[in-house]
Design a protein around this motif. Structure first.
Motif: not given
Length: 712
Positions: A22-23, A48-58, A65-73, A99-100
């Motif tokens: 996760a980035v 898997e690579v999970y981009p995390v961007h608080a600005g809410g880009v798709e 991209a995910y808005p938060s760490i918690e949102a990563i599936p 998140k492990g």
């Protein structure tokens, strides 16, 4: 020897070979660190690579991209890369653990380097990571790169392109800049890198942790270190010694400071600066010390490609004399010699027509211009040197033809095969521009260390020889000496008195009980007691002021020597009391110490100090006035072995003094080594802060500690 436990090793394995990444702080902006880190992660060999961007880009760089760490599936994300401001790190790290998270890289600065608040936050970060069993690289770091797992956890995505082939060198650096410069040099030399780790602020991964991991890492053949400072020199030393026992470790140290060290009263304490202690630990642990990034890379390169030489005799092959002369000078200064060619080799050089008729068969083997035009001659000569029992290694000097179609390419493969068959290292000074990629690649494919100048090639070969000597050092330490119970009781009594600085007779009593020979010393409270003591000891005697407050007695007129009779002693005592009262008016005087005059001999110093980072450290050097005048001393972490002590003896610049000058008898080196060992164990066993035995006078086949200073 203790090393890394299974849980810690598993944590590092997960860090360096993650399934998913996760980035945190991934950016859509091509010039932001978060964008660079995401590109590095996408270039890695992970599922898997999970981009995390608080600005809410798709989406960023084609990844959802995910808005938060918690949102990563995914509740089992192995590695988290943090590229967010410092104020978000602690909260983000807590979410990552949930998140492990098994490993993390924190690129963000603003922790222990930024003042008390930053240090507090780093302590909290470390506590969270330790509790969760997570290994953190950073904060304030470039990250890490691991070619074997294709994991690029840096903000330099270009590393994935530069080092596509896995290598056997691991570079661990405190500085991202030094790591970057090192990577550039490796890439320029076409040398693949195995692992690149930038520790940064070292939240909970220290050099010692990396060394314990790398000692058993099957992908690492050579370890290279850049160190600016250590919080625990002793722990580093133990791990470095374990690692260096199984694979070569090269170290470049810089930026030593004495911050936090107390003002020392003793000669040993005042000279045990950070650089002296660090370099002593490096030497004692068996590390190969170098002095520049270039030398660090050059040395790691030859260690990764070449077998160790069996001895110090080198055969030089060249078509041009000047560079060979430069190389020969460097070899000579490093303890290597040009080997004497056997008669069989000389005859073969002539009979096979390898040399022009006007050149004698000698070492260096000078092929003249014929060697430039016909490069196969180098292989023929190397094959002859390989069979010569008087040659342990070969150094070839040759210029690139710079693409001239009328000059055949150098048969690098054949040269490498000849070296491999011989089991002897062969290094090449290959005069070519750095962009001659095909030529440089040919040397790497051939398994031959090639350098752009003869000087660098010779220096690398010298370091290869040094590394082989380090591997030959004895590994087992002798059992510690048995100190009598009376010594422990006496030290306990002295400490219970609450005094820090011992009087001379007390310090000598400690040494006597430890089996160290001293000059008998009697404390006298006044002139008459001093006369009585001298009568019992026997003239001539020495008289010394006794005071806890006076560290250097001679500076205040507190020493009188060669007192031949009672009249001389009484006169000296009265004069001493008058001068000391004038020069040290606030000093508490306990009386005087009376001792016999020690026979003339060679004056040395053996002592020690308790370093705040390294613990007990033992020192040896030229004593008497020489320790103040030139400071020619050697240090080691205590306790030491006799092998360590003998290295210390040969390390000082004035070692020739020990062999006897102007008719003086030589110092008995076995006795000196045993004395250094005994003092080192005394320092290691008891809470001694500083100890000076100075001078220790070697005379008549023995020694006597003439003066001693000790503090708890």
């Amino acid at each position: 020897m203790e090393g890394m436990d299974k849980a810690a090793r598993a944590a590092f394995d997960a860090l360096f070979s993650p399934r998913s990444v996760a980035v945190v702080g991934a950016s859509t902006h091509g010039g932001k660190v978060g964008n660079f880190v995401l590109r590095s992660a996408l270039a890695s060999g992970v599922e898997e690579v999970y981009p995390v961007h608080a600005g809410g880009v798709e989406e960023i760089l084609g990844r959802k991209a995910y808005p938060s760490i918690e949102a990563i599936p995914d509740d089992a994300v192995d590695l988290f890369l943090f590229a967010v401001p410092q104020k978000h790190i602690l909260k983000g790290f807590g979410a990552a653990v949930a998140k492990g998270c098994r490993g993390a890289v924190i690129f963000t600065a603003g922790f222990r380097e930024a003042g008390e608040e930053g240090r507090r936050d780093q302590r909290r970060l470390k506590a969270m990571a330790d509790e969760a069993g997570v290994k953190i690289i950073g904060p304030n770091t470039l990250g890490f790169f691991r070619s074997h797992s294709r994991m690029n956890a840096t903000f330099m995505p270009v590393l994935s392109d530069l080092f596509r082939e896995p290598g056997s060198i691991t570079l661990v650096s405190q500085s991202g800049g030094v790591a970057g410069f090192g990577a550039i040099r490796f890439a320029e030399d076409r040398i693949p890198v195995g692992t690149l780790v930038c520790l940064g602020n070292r939240a909970n991964v220290e050099f010692a942790d990396m060394l314990d991991y790398l000692a058993e890492d099957p992908h690492t053949r050579v370890v290279a270190l850049f160190i600016e400072g250590l919080d625990d020199v002793r722990r580093f030393f133990d791990a470095a010694r374990r690692c260096a026992a199984v694979k070569p470790v090269v170290v470049l140290g810089a930026g030593y400071t004495d911050a936090g060290r107390k003002v020392a009263r003793s000669h040993t304490g005042s000279m045990a600066g950070a650089q002296a202690v660090y370099e002593a630990a490096f030497r004692q642990a068996g590390l190969l010390q170098v002095h520049s990034i270039e030398e660090l890379v050059d040395t790691a390169k030859i260690l990764s490609l070449s077998a160790p030489p069996r001895g110090n005799r080198v055969g030089v092959i060249t078509h041009t004399a000047g560079p060979a002369v430069l190389a020969s000078d460097i070899l000579a200064r490093s303890g290597l010699v040009l080997g004497d060619l056997s008669d069989a080799t000389k005859e073969a050089l002539v009979s096979k027509g390898v040399l022009p008729s006007f050149m004698p068969p000698d070492n260096p083997v000078d092929l003249t211009t014929f060697g430039y035009l016909d490069r196969r001659l180098y292989v023929e000569v190397l094959e002859l040197l390989a069979e010569d029992p008087g040659v342990d290694a070969a150094l070839a000097v040759c210029m690139s033809a710079l693409g001239d179609p009328h000059v055949d390419p150098f048969p690098a493969d054949a040269f490498g095969r000849a070296a491999a068959r011989s089991g002897k290292p062969a290094v090449v000074a290959w005069g070519a521009p750095s962009d001659a990629h095909e030529e440089l690649d040919a040397w790497v494919r051939a398994g031959v260390a090639a350098y752009p100048t003869a000087e660098r090639a010779a220096a690398a070969l010298a370091n290869l020889h040094r590394a082989s000597r380090l591997q030959e050092r004895p590994k087992d330490a002798a059992p510690p000496p048995e100190f009598p119970a009376e010594l422990s009781d006496y030290v306990a009594d002295l400490r219970s008195s609450g005094r820090v600085h011992l009087l001379e007779h007390e310090a000598k009593r400690v040494l006597d009980l430890a089996g160290i020979r001293t000059a008998r010393t009697v404390l006298a409270s006044g002139e008459d007691e001093a006369v009585s003591a001298a009568r019992e000891i026997g003239y001539p005697v020495a008289l010394k002021i006794a005071s806890q407050d006076i560290a250097h007695k001679s500076d205040v007129g507190g020493v009188a020597l060669h007192l031949a009779d009672e009249e001389a002693l009484r006169r000296a005592h009265r004069c001493m009391m008058e001068v000391v009262a004038r020069k040290a008016p606030g000093a508490r005087l306990e009386g005087v110490c009376v001792q016999p005059m020690v026979p003339a001999g060679t004056e040395l110093i053996v002592g020690g100090t308790r370093d705040p980072q390294a613990g007990p450290v033992v020192m040896f050097g030229l004593g008497g006035i020489w320790v103040e005048a030139i400071g020619d001393v050697a240090f080691r972490l205590a306790p030491v072995t006799e092998a360590d002590a003998r290295e210390m003896i040969t390390e000082i610049q004035g070692t020739a003094v020990l062999d006897g000058l102007r008719g003086a008898p030589p110092v008995e080196r076995d006795a000196l080594a045993r004395l250094i060992v005994a003092v080192s164990h005394l320092l290691a066993r008891f809470p001694i802060q500083e100890l000076d035995c100075n001078p220790v006078i070697f005379h008549d086949g023995t020694y006597t500690v003439a003066d001693a200073r000790m503090s708890f």
